[in-house]
Write an enzyme that holds these catalytic residues in place. Structure first.
Site, PDB file in Angstrom:
ATOM      1  CB  CYS A  66      -0.922  -0.011   1.214  1.00 53.84           C
ATOM      2  SG  CYS A  66      -2.036   1.413   1.306  1.00 53.84           S
ATOM      3  CB  CYS A 124      -7.353  -1.004   6.500  1.00 56.29           C
ATOM      4  SG  CYS A 124      -6.709  -1.035   4.798  1.00 56.29           S
TER       5      CYS A 124
END
EC number: 2.8.1.13
Length: 404
Positions: free
Chosen positions: A117, A214
Site C-alpha cells: 500500500c 484495514c
C-alpha cells in the site's frame, strides 16, 4: 540557496511558496502533520484516498481510509481551513494490494499488505497525483525520519518513538520517492503528537490508532481469502517433518508459520508428546508441515524485489558478505546478520537463527541496531534455509518415532 535559507522541509523556498499535499487518513497523526505545516505557513492541501468499500468498514474499529475516517479528515481540514479532496483509489488498491495479498496468502506465504500500500499506492500513484496538484512535497503521518544523506540525496532512519517506528513497512521507498516525501513526525513522540492535536482543537486528538489489515472487515484472514480465492480452502494433509501423516486440514489458509494452537492434532498423535508447530506450508500439495519448536529455526533467507537505499549500489556488495542488522517482523528489534549478493540474488544469513520466518514476510535492512539506525532497504523473503542443527534434530525425531 544556503542551508540557513532552506525551509523546515529542506526546500529552498519560503513556506508560503511551498505547496504541500498531506495524505490525511483521518487519524491523529496525519491530522497533526497538516496542522503543523499550516501553522508554519505552508500552502497545505489535504487529500484522502478512498481505498475500499467504506460502507463495509464504516463502523469497524481500527479501520482506516474509509467511512468514518474520511468524514474525520474532512472535519479536520475544515477546522484548519485548508482545501481537502477525496480521491477514489479503490480499483488501484484492489489490483495492487488486495488481489496480491489474497494470491500470496493462497500460496502459503505471509504477506504484509501495508508495505505494498505504501510503495505502490501512497508513494507511487499518490505522489503523481500530488504533482498534478502542483505540490512540491507529499507529507505523511508515518513514524519514520528522513534526513539529507550528505551526498545530495535523502536517507531514511528509524523514528525517535521506537514504539511507533514504521520503518519495517517503508523499506520499499525508493531514492526518487524520498526526494519528494517528508515525514514531520519522525523526530516526535506519540504523546507529543496527541498534545499538539488537542492544542489545535482537533476532534481526532484521542482517536485510537488503526489496527490490523484495514480491508479485512471481519478480522478473519482465512474467511476473507476464501471469498477471494475459493480454491485456497481445499482440504489436505497435516504432515510431520519426518514424513508421517498426522491428520487432515480444511485449507492451508487457516495456518501460518509458527502457529501452535488450533492445528487439529494432539501431541499424542505425533508420538513424542512435544508441542508441534507449523514449520512449512506446501501450497502446491495442500500440505501443512508440522514439527518440534527446533524445526522453526531459520539460519538464512533468500530475498526478491530488493530495494536498496543505502550508500552505493546493491551490486557493489557482491559475494563478500556485508554486516547488516535485519528485522523479519515489525515487532522485534533489528538483529545481526550478513547480506550477500551473488549472481544477482540477495540472501541474508542470521548470526543467530530466527524462529517462525515465512516466505512473503519482509526482511528489512539497517546499518545498526540503534534506535536511530539508518534504513538500508530490504526485500521479501522467497525461500528459507533451516539451521544446520535442524537435520540432526529432525533425524533424532525420526529415530524416536521408530523406536530407535
Amino acid at each position: 540557496m544556503s542551508l540557513e535559507n532552506r525551509n523546515s522541509l529542506d526546500l529552498p523556498k519560503a513556506p508560503a511558496d511551498t505547496r504541500v499535499v498531506v495524505a490525511m487518513s483521518g487519524g491523529v497523526d496525519s491530522s497533526v502533520v497538516a496542522a503543523l505545516l499550516k501553522e508554519q505557513g505552508y500552502d497545505v492541501v489535504g487529500v484522502t484516498l478512498q481505498l475500499y468499500d467504506h460502507g463495509a468498514a464504516e463502523h469497524r474499529k481500527g479501520a482506516c481510509c474509509a467511512g468514518q475516517d474520511i468524514y474525520d479528515a474532512r472535519q479536520v481540514a475544515a477546522r484548519l481551513d485548508i482545501p481537502h479532496y477525496v480521491l477514489d483509489y479503490e480499483q488501484r488498491f484492489r489490483e495492487k494490494v488486495i488481489d496480491r495479498f489474497a494470491q500470496s496468502y493462497a500460496e502459503g506465504e505471509t504477506p504484509v499488505p501495508c508495505i505494498a500500500c505504501n510503495s505502490d499506492i501512497k508513494f507511487a500513484d499518490f505522489l503523481d497525483t500530488a504533482k498534478d496538484l502542483g505540490a512540491d512535497i507529499l507529507a505523511t503521518g508515518h513514524y519514520i525520519a528522513s534526513r539529507p544523506d550528505g551526498a545530495g540525496g535523502r536517507a531514511l532512519f528509524r523514528a525517535a518513538d521506537t514504539n511507533r517506528d514504521q520503518s519495517y513497512f517503508l523499506f520499499a521507498t525508493t531514492r526518487e520517492q524520498l526526494e519528494r516525501l517528508r515525514f514531520p513526525l519522525g523526530e516526535m513522540q506519540k504523546p507529543e503528537v496527541r498534545a499538539i492535536a488537542r492544542r489545535h482543537g482537533l476532534l481526532v486528538a484521542d482517536k485510537p490508532d488503526s489496527q490490523d489489515i484495514c480491508f479485512v472487515h471481519s478480522g478473519k484472514y482465512s474467511s476473507f481469502i476464501e471469498q477471494m480465492r475459493p480454491d485456497a480452502a481445499r482440504p489436505g494433509e497435516i504432515v510431520h517433518v519426518d514424513g508421517r501423516v498426522l491428520g487432515h486440514h480444511a485449507g492451508i489458509i487457516n495456518y501460518t508459520i509458527g502457529q501452535r494452537r488450533g492445528l487439529g492434532i494432539s501431541h499424542n498423535e505425533a508420538g513424542s508428546g512435544q508441542p508441534l508447530y507449523v514449520v512449512r506450508i506446501d501450497a502446491a500439495h495442500a500440505q501443512v508441515i508440522v514439527g518440534p519448536r527446533e524445526a522453526l529455526a531459520t539460519r538464512r533467507v533468500q530475498l526478491r524485489e530488493v530495494n536498496w537505499i543505502g550508500d552505493g549500489a546493491l551490486a557493489d556488495i557482491g559475494p563478500v558478505s556485508r554486516d547488516v542488522f535485519v528485522r523479519v517482523r515489525s515487532t522485534k528489534p533489528p538483529v545481526a546478520a550478513f547480506l550477500t549478493i551473488e549472481d544477482g540474488e540477495a540472501s541474508v544469513a542470521f548470526v543467530s537463527s530466527e524462529d517462525g520466518v515465512s516466505p512473503g514476510q519482509a526482511c528489512v535492512l539497517y546499518d545498526s541496531d540503534r534506535p536511530d539506525a539508518r534504513v538500508l532497504g530490504g526485500g521479501f523473503i522467497c525461500a528459507t534455509q533451516s539451521d544446520a542443527a535442524d537435520a540432526r534434530i529432525l533425524h533424532g525425531a525420526t529415530l524416536a518415532a521408530a523406536g530407535g
